[in-house]
Every structure is written in C-alpha cells, then in structure tokens.
Design a protein around this motif. Structure first.
Motif, short mmCIF file in Angstrom:
data_model
loop_
_atom_site.label_atom_id
_atom_site.label_comp_id
_atom_site.label_asym_id
_atom_site.label_seq_id
_atom_site.Cartn_x
_atom_site.Cartn_y
_atom_site.Cartn_z
N GLU A 1 0.84 -1.20 0.00
CA GLU A 1 0.00 0.00 0.00
C GLU A 1 0.87 1.25 0.00
OE1 GLU A 1 -3.31 0.25 2.65
OE2 GLU A 1 -3.49 -1.91 2.82
N LYS A 2 1.98 1.18 0.71
CA LYS A 2 2.89 2.33 0.78
C LYS A 2 3.92 2.30 -0.35
CE LYS A 2 2.61 3.09 5.78
NZ LYS A 2 3.38 3.19 7.05
N TRP A 3 4.24 1.09 -0.82
CA TRP A 3 5.30 0.95 -1.83
C TRP A 3 4.77 0.13 -3.00
CZ3 TRP A 3 9.55 3.82 -0.77
CH2 TRP A 3 9.76 4.18 0.56
N PRO A 4 3.95 0.72 -3.87
CA PRO A 4 3.40 -0.01 -5.03
C PRO A 4 4.51 -0.48 -5.97
CG PRO A 4 2.24 2.08 -4.68
CD PRO A 4 3.45 2.11 -3.80
N VAL A 5 4.32 -1.64 -6.56
CA VAL A 5 5.31 -2.15 -7.50
C VAL A 5 5.27 -1.35 -8.80
CG1 VAL A 5 5.04 -4.47 -6.53
CG2 VAL A 5 3.80 -3.85 -8.62
N VAL A 6 6.39 -1.30 -9.47
CA VAL A 6 6.45 -0.74 -10.82
C VAL A 6 6.12 -1.86 -11.78
CG1 VAL A 6 7.92 0.28 -12.59
CG2 VAL A 6 8.13 1.02 -10.21
N GLU A 7 5.05 -1.69 -12.54
CA GLU A 7 4.61 -2.73 -13.46
C GLU A 7 5.58 -2.87 -14.64
OE1 GLU A 7 0.62 -1.76 -14.50
OE2 GLU A 7 -0.18 -2.40 -12.56
N PRO A 8 5.54 -4.00 -15.34
CA PRO A 8 6.48 -4.24 -16.44
C PRO A 8 6.46 -3.14 -17.50
CG PRO A 8 5.34 -6.27 -15.88
CD PRO A 8 4.69 -5.18 -15.08
N VAL A 9 7.63 -2.76 -17.94
CA VAL A 9 7.81 -1.74 -18.97
C VAL A 9 8.72 -2.32 -20.06
CG1 VAL A 9 8.69 0.57 -19.51
CG2 VAL A 9 7.56 0.14 -17.30
N ASP A 10 8.26 -2.28 -21.30
CA ASP A 10 9.06 -2.78 -22.40
C ASP A 10 10.36 -1.99 -22.48
OD1 ASP A 10 9.94 -2.80 -25.42
OD2 ASP A 10 8.56 -4.49 -25.17
N ASN B 1 10.09 -9.51 -12.31
CA ASN B 1 10.21 -10.24 -11.05
C ASN B 1 9.02 -11.18 -10.89
OD1 ASN B 1 10.69 -11.07 -8.40
ND2 ASN B 1 9.78 -9.23 -7.51
N PRO B 2 9.24 -12.50 -10.84
CA PRO B 2 8.15 -13.46 -10.69
C PRO B 2 7.71 -13.56 -9.23
CG PRO B 2 10.22 -14.63 -10.82
CD PRO B 2 10.56 -13.17 -10.96
N ARG B 3 6.93 -12.60 -8.78
CA ARG B 3 6.51 -12.54 -7.38
C ARG B 3 5.59 -13.72 -7.02
NH1 ARG B 3 6.75 -7.51 -4.73
NH2 ARG B 3 4.87 -8.18 -3.60
N ALA B 4 5.66 -14.15 -5.78
CA ALA B 4 4.83 -15.25 -5.31
C ALA B 4 3.35 -14.87 -5.26
CB ALA B 4 5.30 -15.71 -3.93
N ASP B 5 3.04 -13.54 -5.13
CA ASP B 5 1.64 -13.12 -5.04
C ASP B 5 1.00 -12.91 -6.41
OD1 ASP B 5 2.80 -10.73 -5.88
OD2 ASP B 5 2.62 -9.74 -3.93
N GLY B 6 1.75 -13.17 -7.48
CA GLY B 6 1.17 -13.08 -8.82
C GLY B 6 1.34 -11.73 -9.48
N LEU B 7 1.74 -10.70 -8.74
CA LEU B 7 1.99 -9.40 -9.35
C LEU B 7 3.19 -9.48 -10.27
CD1 LEU B 7 1.54 -6.75 -6.50
CD2 LEU B 7 0.14 -7.02 -8.53
N LYS B 8 3.17 -8.71 -11.33
CA LYS B 8 4.31 -8.63 -12.24
C LYS B 8 5.03 -7.32 -11.97
CE LYS B 8 2.18 -11.51 -15.80
NZ LYS B 8 1.73 -11.59 -17.20
N GLN B 9 6.30 -7.40 -11.67
CA GLN B 9 7.08 -6.24 -11.22
C GLN B 9 8.36 -6.11 -12.01
OE1 GLN B 9 8.34 -6.67 -7.13
NE2 GLN B 9 8.71 -4.49 -6.87
N GLN B 10 8.64 -4.91 -12.50
CA GLN B 10 9.86 -4.66 -13.25
C GLN B 10 11.07 -4.63 -12.32
OE1 GLN B 10 10.00 -4.27 -16.81
NE2 GLN B 10 12.09 -4.76 -16.20
#
Length: 329
Positions: A251-260, A280-289
């Motif tokens: 909530e305080k530190w949102p992930v940066v989503e994938p960027v080509d 980053n293949p996160r365990a929670d399913g989020l996709k993170q650059q």
C-alpha cells in the motif's frame, strides 16, 4: 506439426532459463507462478485495499456504491497537488489509470468498487469555473451510471474519512486525484511549476514508461511514466530475485509494473553484461519490473513528480539509479 511443437517448447525453455540465469527465482524451478491470480485477501490487487478493511459505510460494490451522490462539485486547492475536484461533502474524487477515457470505460469492479466507490452521474453539477461540457457518464456492468470528467470515470476512496483527505493519491501507482480538467492533479501541479526545481516540469503523459531525471540532491534517479521517483528495498534479494515487500507494505510501496525495454530512456537494460532488466516473478502473482535484478517500487508518500519522500525511510528504502544501484546520499 511435431517440429513446430518442439520449436515452441525450446523457445519457452530458453526464455525460462534466461530469466533464471539473469536473476534467479524466488520460487522453486518450474513453478515461478508469473501469471498466478492475486491472493484472496487483497494482497497484490490493483486497487490498494491490501489487508485493511474499507471504512464502514464508505460504499459497497455495484449498486450499493452508487448510493452517495456527488451533488455540487467543488475545486479545492491542495498544497501538494494544486487544484483537485471534490464532491459536495468535500471528499476528493479520483481517476484510475487502468480505465479509459475515449471511449469512457471503467475497469474497477467487484472488490475494487468497494475500495473505490464509483461516483454516481445523477445529481452532479459542475463546480464554479469548471467546463461543464467535460462532465459525462459511463454505464457500468451493473447498469448504473458513473460520473466522468473529460471521459475519465470518477471515484471516491474508502480510506478518505474526512473532507480534504487525499489518502488515495498514488495508490498502486494507478490512482490519482482528479484536476478540474480531468487530468491527474499531480501532473497539473508539476505543470504549474511545483516540481520544476527537481526537474519534474514535464507532463506525465510525455514521459516514457521509465526514464531518469536529475535530482539536485541525489543525482540521476529513475522515474516512472508519471514522473514519480522509483525506489529499491534493501531487504529484497537480488539473487535469486525476491521481493520482501508484501501485504500492507504494498500500500505504501506499489510495484512498478512491467515496462518494455523499448519504452525506456536512460535506463541500463544490461548491467555488467547480464540481462538484468527482467520481470520479477513474485509469489503473489503481481508482475514487477526490475533493474539489475532489483525489484522496483514507487512511494505513496510522494505526492507529485520530483518528490523523494521515500529516500532513506527505515534505513532500507532508497531512490534507484539507472543501473539499479541504491542512491545513498
């Protein structure tokens, strides 16, 4: 057919090996869960609800979320954001980056609409000085009409509990207070010169997915598509790559989503000869650059482009350099 199938399989295996070679994995080999669904408790969602409970009475999904009308809109001056639009009760109205304005379309449904109650189109009146032709409506999946501003659907935030609150600003890097012209209030503040000293004068829409800016104190730092400072977390692991910011931390530190990689400027997509610019293949399913295998975040406490309020927080959060290193100044 057999040859085609084998070729496709080899490509898939090669891609998996490239990721592992570059940064390792935070899950066992063969089970990275890159496309896994977000956890049921709300961790890893797009709306910033985390594991917290929305304010009672702040709105329910679907028709219930439409109960509180907007009434006479107003334009309030916010010290950090410039002019923001509020409803008749003084509650800040927000827009969602994953919606579309042309044509208007909402992508916030279900639990998202509980955390971000849609603003009803009925009974809404333009604020003094606002172009009333910018007001419109969009029909939601449940048939209700949601207020739009220059095509962007408008929402309240369940965690805003009193007039003037802007707790939804920057949540998950996709939610922003609305300016009177329908643009992001933070972007408008930057255009007015609020972030010029930090080199953040350009409108967010003019920026690549990731780029850099020259900060007067920190030097060259990475910024996202909205001009917001990008950070790394010292408690994360580079090899094998793993994020240790989960649950309410997001909530305080949102992930940066994938960027080509093609949608970047000034970013090192290869570091020390290694392909460190990977997802980053996160365990929670989020996709993170990531850069150099370090996961990337923004900070909800940064209210406008050029802010670096996350620098040094807890002695573990630091602005990120173009090569992924932590800037510790």
């Amino acid at each position: 057919m057999k040859t085609s199938w084998r070729s496709a399989s080899l490509v898939a295996v090669a891609a998996a090996l490239a990721l592992t070679t570059a940064c390792g994995s935070d899950t066992p080999s063969g089970s990275q869960n890159v496309g896994a669904a977000p956890a049921a408790n709300g961790v890893g969602n797009d709306y910033g609800a985390g594991t917290s409970t929305p304010t009672p009475g702040a709105g329910q999904a679907g028709a219930g979320a439409q109960a509180q009308t907007a009434g006479q809109l107003a334009v309030k001056k916010n010290k950090a954001l410039g002019e923001v639009v509020t409803d008749s009760s003084g509650m800040t109205l927000y827009r969602f980056d994953k919606d579309t304005a042309s044509p208007p379309k909402t992508n916030c449904e279900g639990d998202c609409a509980t955390a971000w109650p849609p603003v009803p189109a009925s009974d809404a009146t333009a604020a003094a000085g606002m172009d009333k032709t910018l007001l419109g409506e969009v029909t939601r999946a449940d048939g209700t009409k949601q207020l739009t501003l220059d095509g962007w659907p408008l929402y309240r935030y369940a965690k805003d509990t009193k007039a003037g609150d802007t707790k939804g600003q920057g949540v998950q890097g996709t939610w922003y207070a609305s300016a009177p012209n329908g643009k992001k209030a933070a972007a408008d503040a930057a255009e007015a010169g609020a972030g010029d000293e930090a080199g953040a004068g350009a409108e967010a829409g003019d920026l690549p997915g990731l780029s850099t800016r020259q900060d007067p104190k920190l030097g060259e730092v990475v910024v996202d598509k909205n001009g917001m400072t990008v950070y790394r977390f010292e408690k994360d692991v580079q090899w094998p790559m793993k994020s240790n910011c989960v649950g309410e931390c997001l909530e305080k530190w949102p992930v940066v989503e994938p960027v080509d990689a093609a949608d970047t400027k000034g970013i090192d997509t290869e570091v020390d000869g290694r392909r460190g610019y990977v997802i980053n293949p996160r365990a929670d399913g989020l996709k993170q650059q990531s850069i150099d295998c370090w996961p990337m975040y923004t900070f909800a406490g940064d209210k406008k482009p050029g802010d670096t309020n996350g620098q040094g927080v807890g002695g573990t959060w630091y602005a990120m350099a173009p090569d992924g290193k932590a800037i510790k100044k």
